[in-house]
Design a protein around this motif. Structure first.
Motif, mmCIF file in Angstrom:
data_model
loop_
_atom_site.group_PDB
_atom_site.id
_atom_site.type_symbol
_atom_site.label_atom_id
_atom_site.label_comp_id
_atom_site.label_asym_id
_atom_site.label_seq_id
_atom_site.Cartn_x
_atom_site.Cartn_y
_atom_site.Cartn_z
ATOM 1 N N TYR A 38 0.830 -1.209 0.000
ATOM 2 C CA TYR A 38 0.000 0.000 0.000
ATOM 3 C C TYR A 38 0.861 1.253 0.000
ATOM 4 C CZ TYR A 38 -3.719 3.232 1.446
ATOM 5 O OH TYR A 38 -4.619 4.271 1.509
ATOM 6 N N ALA A 39 1.925 1.261 0.811
ATOM 7 C CA ALA A 39 2.797 2.437 0.917
ATOM 8 C C ALA A 39 3.512 2.715 -0.399
ATOM 9 C CB ALA A 39 3.808 2.250 2.044
ATOM 10 N N VAL A 40 3.949 1.657 -1.073
ATOM 11 C CA VAL A 40 4.637 1.836 -2.355
ATOM 12 C C VAL A 40 3.698 2.428 -3.403
ATOM 13 C CG1 VAL A 40 5.669 0.610 -4.319
ATOM 14 C CG2 VAL A 40 6.376 0.055 -1.987
ATOM 15 N N ILE A 41 2.499 1.837 -3.510
ATOM 16 C CA ILE A 41 1.525 2.328 -4.490
ATOM 17 C C ILE A 41 1.106 3.759 -4.169
ATOM 18 C CG2 ILE A 41 -0.804 2.015 -5.416
ATOM 19 C CD1 ILE A 41 -0.453 -0.995 -4.959
ATOM 20 N N ALA A 42 0.809 4.029 -2.887
ATOM 21 C CA ALA A 42 0.383 5.373 -2.485
ATOM 22 C C ALA A 42 1.496 6.392 -2.697
ATOM 23 C CB ALA A 42 -0.050 5.361 -1.018
ATOM 24 N N SER A 43 2.737 6.003 -2.436
ATOM 25 C CA SER A 43 3.873 6.912 -2.616
ATOM 26 C C SER A 43 4.066 7.276 -4.080
ATOM 27 C CB SER A 43 5.158 6.269 -2.063
ATOM 28 O OG SER A 43 5.065 6.054 -0.679
ATOM 29 N N ILE A 44 3.894 6.292 -4.959
ATOM 30 C CA ILE A 44 4.008 6.564 -6.392
ATOM 31 C C ILE A 44 2.977 7.597 -6.819
ATOM 32 C CG2 ILE A 44 3.705 5.570 -8.693
ATOM 33 C CD1 ILE A 44 4.888 2.962 -7.572
ATOM 34 N N VAL A 45 1.744 7.428 -6.326
ATOM 35 C CA VAL A 45 0.681 8.383 -6.654
ATOM 36 C C VAL A 45 1.003 9.745 -6.052
ATOM 37 C CG1 VAL A 45 -1.761 8.912 -6.424
ATOM 38 C CG2 VAL A 45 -1.040 6.541 -6.768
ATOM 39 N N TYR A 46 1.510 9.756 -4.810
ATOM 40 C CA TYR A 46 1.873 11.013 -4.138
ATOM 41 C C TYR A 46 2.923 11.758 -4.958
ATOM 42 C CZ TYR A 46 3.048 14.147 -0.246
ATOM 43 O OH TYR A 46 3.240 15.249 0.551
ATOM 44 N N PHE A 47 3.925 11.025 -5.453
ATOM 45 C CA PHE A 47 4.992 11.647 -6.249
ATOM 46 C C PHE A 47 4.460 12.211 -7.564
ATOM 47 C CE2 PHE A 47 8.174 8.528 -4.184
ATOM 48 C CZ PHE A 47 8.305 9.387 -3.099
ATOM 49 N N GLN A 48 3.462 11.573 -8.127
ATOM 50 C CA GLN A 48 2.894 12.032 -9.391
ATOM 51 C C GLN A 48 2.079 13.311 -9.213
ATOM 52 O OE1 GLN A 48 3.370 10.679 -12.500
ATOM 53 N NE2 GLN A 48 4.848 9.290 -11.540
ATOM 54 N N VAL A 49 1.418 13.430 -8.065
ATOM 55 C CA VAL A 49 0.522 14.567 -7.828
ATOM 56 C C VAL A 49 1.256 15.781 -7.263
ATOM 57 C CG1 VAL A 49 -1.481 15.364 -6.487
ATOM 58 C CG2 VAL A 49 -1.466 13.066 -7.498
ATOM 59 N N ASN A 50 2.234 15.539 -6.405
ATOM 60 C CA ASN A 50 2.920 16.635 -5.711
ATOM 61 C C ASN A 50 4.317 16.856 -6.269
ATOM 62 O OD1 ASN A 50 1.028 17.230 -3.231
ATOM 63 N ND2 ASN A 50 1.154 14.996 -3.415
ATOM 64 N N GLU A 51 4.668 18.138 -6.428
ATOM 65 C CA GLU A 51 5.976 18.487 -6.988
ATOM 66 C C GLU A 51 7.094 18.327 -5.960
ATOM 67 O OE1 GLU A 51 5.744 22.367 -8.579
ATOM 68 O OE2 GLU A 51 4.294 21.838 -10.145
ATOM 69 N N ASN A 52 6.876 18.836 -4.731
ATOM 70 C CA ASN A 52 7.920 18.801 -3.700
ATOM 71 C C ASN A 52 7.793 17.521 -2.879
ATOM 72 O OD1 ASN A 52 9.960 19.412 -1.931
ATOM 73 N ND2 ASN A 52 8.758 20.884 -0.747
ATOM 74 N N LEU A 90 -10.122 5.866 8.358
ATOM 75 C CA LEU A 90 -8.839 6.273 8.945
ATOM 76 C C LEU A 90 -7.644 5.966 8.058
ATOM 77 C CD1 LEU A 90 -9.382 5.076 12.632
ATOM 78 C CD2 LEU A 90 -9.752 7.357 11.675
ATOM 79 N N GLY A 91 -7.833 5.089 7.070
ATOM 80 C CA GLY A 91 -6.720 4.712 6.211
ATOM 81 C C GLY A 91 -6.820 5.257 4.805
ATOM 82 N N LEU A 92 -7.813 4.791 4.065
ATOM 83 C CA LEU A 92 -7.941 5.157 2.653
ATOM 84 C C LEU A 92 -8.230 6.640 2.453
ATOM 85 C CD1 LEU A 92 -7.947 4.094 -0.234
ATOM 86 C CD2 LEU A 92 -10.390 3.604 0.015
ATOM 87 N N LEU A 93 -9.238 7.167 3.160
ATOM 88 C CA LEU A 93 -9.607 8.577 2.963
ATOM 89 C C LEU A 93 -8.487 9.553 3.350
ATOM 90 C CD1 LEU A 93 -13.375 8.651 4.040
ATOM 91 C CD2 LEU A 93 -12.398 8.637 1.745
ATOM 92 N N PRO A 94 -7.825 9.387 4.515
ATOM 93 C CA PRO A 94 -6.714 10.290 4.840
ATOM 94 C C PRO A 94 -5.579 10.214 3.817
ATOM 95 C CG PRO A 94 -7.464 9.194 6.818
ATOM 96 C CD PRO A 94 -8.166 8.523 5.660
ATOM 97 N N THR A 95 -5.313 9.027 3.277
ATOM 98 C CA THR A 95 -4.265 8.897 2.262
ATOM 99 C C THR A 95 -4.620 9.705 1.020
ATOM 100 O OG1 THR A 95 -3.765 6.653 3.026
ATOM 101 C CG2 THR A 95 -2.916 7.287 0.879
ATOM 102 N N ILE A 96 -5.860 9.595 0.585
ATOM 103 C CA ILE A 96 -6.306 10.333 -0.604
ATOM 104 C C ILE A 96 -6.234 11.835 -0.357
ATOM 105 C CG2 ILE A 96 -8.287 10.828 -2.094
ATOM 106 C CD1 ILE A 96 -9.154 7.909 -1.689
ATOM 107 N N ILE A 97 -6.731 12.278 0.801
ATOM 108 C CA ILE A 97 -6.701 13.705 1.131
ATOM 109 C C ILE A 97 -5.257 14.206 1.216
ATOM 110 C CG2 ILE A 97 -7.228 15.414 2.929
ATOM 111 C CD1 ILE A 97 -9.690 13.691 3.614
ATOM 112 N N ALA A 98 -4.377 13.404 1.837
ATOM 113 C CA ALA A 98 -2.970 13.786 1.977
ATOM 114 C C ALA A 98 -2.297 13.925 0.615
ATOM 115 C CB ALA A 98 -2.234 12.753 2.823
ATOM 116 N N ILE A 99 -2.624 13.037 -0.312
ATOM 117 C CA ILE A 99 -2.054 13.112 -1.661
ATOM 118 C C ILE A 99 -2.516 14.380 -2.365
ATOM 119 C CG2 ILE A 99 -2.131 12.066 -3.959
ATOM 120 C CD1 ILE A 99 -2.174 9.318 -2.550
#
Length: 211
Positions: free
Chosen positions: A54-68, A148-157
């Protein structure tokens, strides 16, 4: 890795006796029962694997959406403090969500809900003593992982908030045992027309009664 031997508390013993009486009554009414439990060791191993994937997949998405993204995995003292406090609070809320959802569905509402702590595994838990329909048990089981898991991850991304991102990943993984239970429910094939699901009184999982 073997399961640890547990010393059941008086509350757990009392809960088991009450469940056994219910089980015998249902059997007298023509129901057949089947235990569907998940060992806590197995659940913890699954949670570790789930965390990594989950962390790997979410991190990849985070990197795609956020510049810094250079400091995604580094916290300062304040961020670390917020993370630790947030995780402790969310662990408690996790069990409260189970209780809230099941309490809404149960016959006696929140009188059917109990909370406890398994010291051998340092694991809190929520128990519902009422019989539930399949969808009710599934919703109550999976809801903490979503809220507590999926929604906060999406919002954080979307907002680029790395502390919330870390909390979302950890809390999704904390729902590993819940996800295993839901998988068991979805894979279970039944031919009965009258089916009820009961939370197991002492173990992680449930008991199906059908006729």
């Amino acid at each position: 890795m073997k399961e640890k031997e547990r010393n059941y508390t008086e509350a757990e013993k009392k809960r088991w006796d009450a469940f056994e009486q219910k089980r015998l009554k249902l059997i007298e009414q023509g129901y057949k029962d089947k235990e569907m439990t998940v060992g806590l060791v197995k659940a913890n191993i699954f949670a570790i694997i789930l965390t990594m994937v989950y962390a790997v997949i979410a991190s990849i998405v985070y990197f795609q959406v956020n510049e810094n993204t250079s400091k995604l995995f580094s916290f300062n003292i304040i961020e670390l403090f917020i993370f630790v406090i947030g995780m402790a609070v969310m662990i408690v809320i996790h069990e409260l969500i189970h209780g809230l959802v099941w309490g809404v569905f149960s016959g006696k509402k929140f009188k059917d809900i109990e909370f406890g702590f398994i010291k051998e595994y340092a694991t809190p838990y929520c128990f519902c003593s009422s019989e539930l329909k399949r969808y009710q048990y599934v919703i109550g089981t999976i809801m903490p992982g979503i809220i507590l898991g999926l929604l906060p991850t999406i919002i954080a991304i979307l907002l680029g908030v790395k502390v919330l991102f870390a909390l979302g990943c950890i809390m999704f993984a904390a729902a590993g045992g819940d996800i295993l239970i839901v998988i068991k429910i979805l894979l279970y094939k039944t031919s009965g027309k009258d089916i009820v699901y009961c939370d197991h009184p002492t173990e992680a999982g449930f008991v199906v009664f059908e006729k």
